[in-house]
Design a protein around this motif. Sequence first.
Motif, PDB file in Angstrom:
ATOM      1  N   UNK A  21       0.840  -1.205   0.000  1.00 20.80           N
ATOM      2  CA  UNK A  21       0.000   0.000   0.000  1.00 20.80           C
ATOM      3  C   UNK A  21       0.874   1.253   0.000  1.00 20.80           C
ATOM      4  N   UNK A  22       1.938   1.252   0.807  1.00 11.97           N
ATOM      5  CA  UNK A  22       2.837   2.409   0.840  1.00 11.97           C
ATOM      6  C   UNK A  22       3.468   2.637  -0.530  1.00 11.97           C
ATOM      7  N   UNK A  23       3.843   1.557  -1.203  1.00 11.79           N
ATOM      8  CA  UNK A  23       4.437   1.678  -2.537  1.00 11.79           C
ATOM      9  C   UNK A  23       3.414   2.212  -3.537  1.00 11.79           C
ATOM     10  N   UNK A  24       2.195   1.719  -3.469  1.00 13.68           N
ATOM     11  CA  UNK A  24       1.144   2.180  -4.385  1.00 13.68           C
ATOM     12  C   UNK A  24       0.853   3.663  -4.182  1.00 13.68           C
ATOM     13  N   UNK A  25       0.857   4.093  -2.939  1.00 15.37           N
ATOM     14  CA  UNK A  25       0.609   5.508  -2.646  1.00 15.37           C
ATOM     15  C   UNK A  25       1.748   6.369  -3.180  1.00 15.37           C
ATOM     16  N   UNK A  26       2.983   5.925  -2.964  1.00 15.49           N
ATOM     17  CA  UNK A  26       4.127   6.742  -3.379  1.00 15.49           C
ATOM     18  C   UNK A  26       4.273   6.826  -4.893  1.00 15.49           C
ATOM     19  N   UNK A  27       3.785   5.837  -5.626  1.00 15.57           N
ATOM     20  CA  UNK A  27       3.917   5.853  -7.083  1.00 15.57           C
ATOM     21  C   UNK A  27       2.641   6.303  -7.790  1.00 15.57           C
ATOM     22  N   UNK A  28       1.616   6.672  -7.026  1.00 18.31           N
ATOM     23  CA  UNK A  28       0.330   7.037  -7.614  1.00 18.31           C
ATOM     24  C   UNK A  28       0.459   8.186  -8.611  1.00 18.31           C
ATOM     25  N   UNK A  29       1.118   9.268  -8.202  1.00 15.58           N
ATOM     26  CA  UNK A  29       1.240  10.438  -9.076  1.00 15.58           C
ATOM     27  C   UNK A  29       2.042  10.107 -10.335  1.00 15.58           C
ATOM     28  N   UNK A  30       3.094   9.319 -10.196  1.00 18.89           N
ATOM     29  CA  UNK A  30       3.885   8.927 -11.367  1.00 18.89           C
ATOM     30  C   UNK A  30       3.041   8.120 -12.349  1.00 18.89           C
ATOM     31  N   UNK A  31       2.215   7.223 -11.815  1.00 18.95           N
ATOM     32  CA  UNK A  31       1.342   6.430 -12.690  1.00 18.95           C
ATOM     33  C   UNK A  31       0.321   7.317 -13.387  1.00 18.95           C
ATOM     34  N   UNK A  32      -0.219   8.302 -12.690  1.00 20.57           N
ATOM     35  CA  UNK A  32      -1.188   9.221 -13.283  1.00 20.57           C
ATOM     36  C   UNK A  32      -0.541  10.037 -14.404  1.00 20.57           C
ATOM     37  N   UNK A  33       0.679  10.518 -14.162  1.00 17.65           N
ATOM     38  CA  UNK A  33       1.398  11.294 -15.184  1.00 17.65           C
ATOM     39  C   UNK A  33       1.693  10.436 -16.408  1.00 17.65           C
ATOM     40  N   UNK A  34       2.103   9.181 -16.179  1.00 21.88           N
ATOM     41  CA  UNK A  34       2.402   8.286 -17.302  1.00 21.88           C
ATOM     42  C   UNK A  34       1.149   8.024 -18.125  1.00 21.88           C
ATOM     43  N   UNK A  35       0.025   7.865 -17.460  1.00 27.29           N
ATOM     44  CA  UNK A  35      -1.237   7.650 -18.164  1.00 27.29           C
ATOM     45  C   UNK A  35      -1.626   8.884 -18.978  1.00 27.29           C
ATOM     46  N   UNK A  36      -1.474  10.060 -18.399  1.00 29.99           N
ATOM     47  CA  UNK A  36      -1.796  11.304 -19.109  1.00 29.99           C
ATOM     48  C   UNK A  36      -0.875  11.490 -20.311  1.00 29.99           C
ATOM     49  N   UNK A  37       0.417  11.193 -20.116  1.00 27.10           N
ATOM     50  CA  UNK A  37       1.376  11.325 -21.215  1.00 27.10           C
ATOM     51  C   UNK A  37       1.022  10.380 -22.361  1.00 27.10           C
ATOM     52  N   UNK A  38       0.635   9.152 -22.026  1.00 30.01           N
ATOM     53  CA  UNK A  38       0.259   8.187 -23.061  1.00 30.01           C
ATOM     54  C   UNK A  38      -0.946   8.680 -23.854  1.00 30.01           C
ATOM     55  N   UNK A  39      -1.931   9.274 -23.169  1.00 23.45           N
ATOM     56  CA  UNK A  39      -3.113   9.799 -23.860  1.00 23.45           C
ATOM     57  C   UNK A  39      -2.740  10.949 -24.790  1.00 23.45           C
ATOM     58  N   UNK A  40      -1.881  11.852 -24.312  1.00 19.14           N
ATOM     59  CA  UNK A  40      -1.477  13.001 -25.124  1.00 19.14           C
ATOM     60  C   UNK A  40      -0.656  12.540 -26.329  1.00 19.14           C
ATOM     61  N   UNK A  41       0.243  11.569 -26.108  1.00 17.87           N
ATOM     62  CA  UNK A  41       1.034  11.041 -27.231  1.00 17.87           C
ATOM     63  C   UNK A  41       0.132  10.386 -28.270  1.00 17.87           C
ATOM     64  N   UNK A  42      -0.889   9.639 -27.822  1.00 20.07           N
ATOM     65  CA  UNK A  42      -1.815   9.002 -28.758  1.00 20.07           C
ATOM     66  C   UNK A  42      -2.581  10.049 -29.558  1.00 20.07           C
ATOM     67  N   UNK A  43      -3.026  11.112 -28.901  1.00 19.15           N
ATOM     68  CA  UNK A  43      -3.746  12.181 -29.598  1.00 19.15           C
ATOM     69  C   UNK A  43      -2.837  12.856 -30.620  1.00 19.15           C
ATOM     70  N   UNK A  44      -1.603  13.148 -30.249  1.00 20.07           N
ATOM     71  CA  UNK A  44      -0.661  13.771 -31.178  1.00 20.07           C
ATOM     72  C   UNK A  44      -0.406  12.855 -32.373  1.00 20.07           C
ATOM     73  N   UNK A  45      -0.249  11.561 -32.094  1.00 22.53           N
ATOM     74  CA  UNK A  45      -0.005  10.581 -33.165  1.00 22.53           C
ATOM     75  C   UNK A  45      -1.201  10.532 -34.107  1.00 22.53           C
ATOM     76  N   UNK A  46      -2.426  10.578 -33.556  1.00 29.15           N
ATOM     77  CA  UNK A  46      -3.636  10.574 -34.391  1.00 29.15           C
ATOM     78  C   UNK A  46      -3.689  11.798 -35.299  1.00 29.15           C
ATOM     79  N   UNK A  47      -3.113  12.909 -34.843  1.00 29.71           N
ATOM     80  CA  UNK A  47      -3.099  14.134 -35.638  1.00 29.71           C
ATOM     81  C   UNK A  47      -1.895  14.211 -36.575  1.00 29.71           C
TER      82      UNK A  47
END
Length: 106
Positions: A21-47
């Motif tokens: 649980x401590x590990x999941x909490x500490x990496x939560x923000x990094x996982x959120x950023x990675x997910x957002x980056x993947x979405x933005x990269x996919x949108x850019x690639x689509x364009x």
Amino acid sequence: MADYDLEALSLPDLKKMQKDIAKAISTFEDRQKAEARAKVEALARDLGYSLAELVGNETKSSRAPAAAKYRHPENPKLTWSGCGRKPQWFVEALEAGKTASDLAIS
């Protein structure tokens, strides 16, 4: 969310769960950023672009490096701007009897 009967777990199991649980909490923000980056990269690639093309990866320095004011007497490649910590060669030259003006670049 899973419902756990914490009373039924052993101490090692509880400690492992606490660690996970401590590990999941500490990496939560990094996982959120990675997910957002993947979405933005996919949108850019689509364009038809790469994310680097749209955002630009240029790093601009806010100031130029300081000009060298002192030069090593035997090795002219070693210089010092006079800012920050004195390099060891400068300290050794001063201890050997040279002055800062002896080492100054003309």
